[in-house]
Design an enzyme around this catalytic site. Structure first.
Site, PDB file in Angstrom:
ATOM      1  CG  ASN A  92      43.422  26.548  37.369  1.00  0.00           C
ATOM      2  OD1 ASN A  92      42.810  25.508  37.220  1.00  0.00           O
ATOM      3  ND2 ASN A  92      42.973  27.825  38.047  1.00  0.00           N
ATOM      4  CD  GLU A 100      42.334  34.307  35.396  1.00  0.00           C
ATOM      5  OE1 GLU A 100      42.616  35.124  36.660  1.00  0.00           O
ATOM      6  OE2 GLU A 100      41.332  34.226  34.951  1.00  0.00           O
ATOM      7  CG  HIS A 105      48.559  29.904  41.634  1.00  0.00           C
ATOM      8  ND1 HIS A 105      49.276  30.417  40.559  1.00  0.00           N
ATOM      9  CD2 HIS A 105      47.172  29.830  41.329  1.00  0.00           C
ATOM     10  CE1 HIS A 105      48.190  30.597  39.488  1.00  0.00           C
ATOM     11  NE2 HIS A 105      47.118  30.161  39.958  1.00  0.00           N
ATOM     12  CG  HIS A 107      43.370  28.203  43.271  1.00  0.00           C
ATOM     13  ND1 HIS A 107      42.511  29.363  43.220  1.00  0.00           N
ATOM     14  CD2 HIS A 107      43.883  27.998  42.328  1.00  0.00           C
ATOM     15  CE1 HIS A 107      42.831  30.112  42.269  1.00  0.00           C
ATOM     16  NE2 HIS A 107      43.921  29.100  41.391  1.00  0.00           N
TER      17      HIS A 107
END
Ligand code: AMP
Length: 126
Positions: A92, A100, A105, A107
């Site tokens: 994201n 967030e 990162h 996932h």
């Protein structure tokens, strides 16, 4: 500006614990605290990069290669490569992307059918 107080920066400094799965010179893989699928791993670069665009603009070639290879290494160690059923990676970026934690990162989701890429947008607050 990179926020040194974000939760993944604290994990990298060893200030808060994580369930570490794998570590390389340039990346760290650990379990997501709130797993969304049977397997939910996060892979982060060790350098201070806010998101994918920051990483691609500012990381060295060695860091970029090291980071992306770590993702495949993790999938292989988890035995979820395409030949074993496969997995999904998601990263994201920014508020519209739903990011967030402001440290890059990816996932890694798998261990079962992950499902549709996106659910229908019924909730206008999303
Ligand atoms: P994103 O919305 O893409 O920024 O994802 C952030 C992810 O970090 C979420 O899936 C959270 O469950 C996960 N997360 C937040 N804090 C921790 C933590 N301390 N250890 C592991 N995962 C975390």
């Amino acid at each position: 500006m990179y926020d040194d107080n974000n939760v993944f920066a604290k994990i990298l400094r060893g200030e808060i614990p994580c369930k570490k799965f794998y570590e390389t010179q340039h990346a760290l893989a650990f379990e997501d605290l709130y797993p969304q699928r049977r397997i939910h791993m996060l892979v982060i670069p060790k350098g201070k990069y806010i998101d994918l665009d920051d990483f691609n603009a500012n990381a060295t070639g060695e860091e970029v290669i090291g980071f992306f290879r770590t993702i495949s290494d993790v999938a292989s160690r988890l035995k979820i490569q395409a030949t074993e059923g496969g997995y999904r990676i998601i990263s994201n970026v920014g508020s519209n992307g739903g990011q967030e934690v402001p440290h890059l990162h990816f996932h890694i989701l798998g261990g079962e059918r992950v499902g549709r890429m996106l659910s229908p947008k019924t909730d206008k607050s999303i």
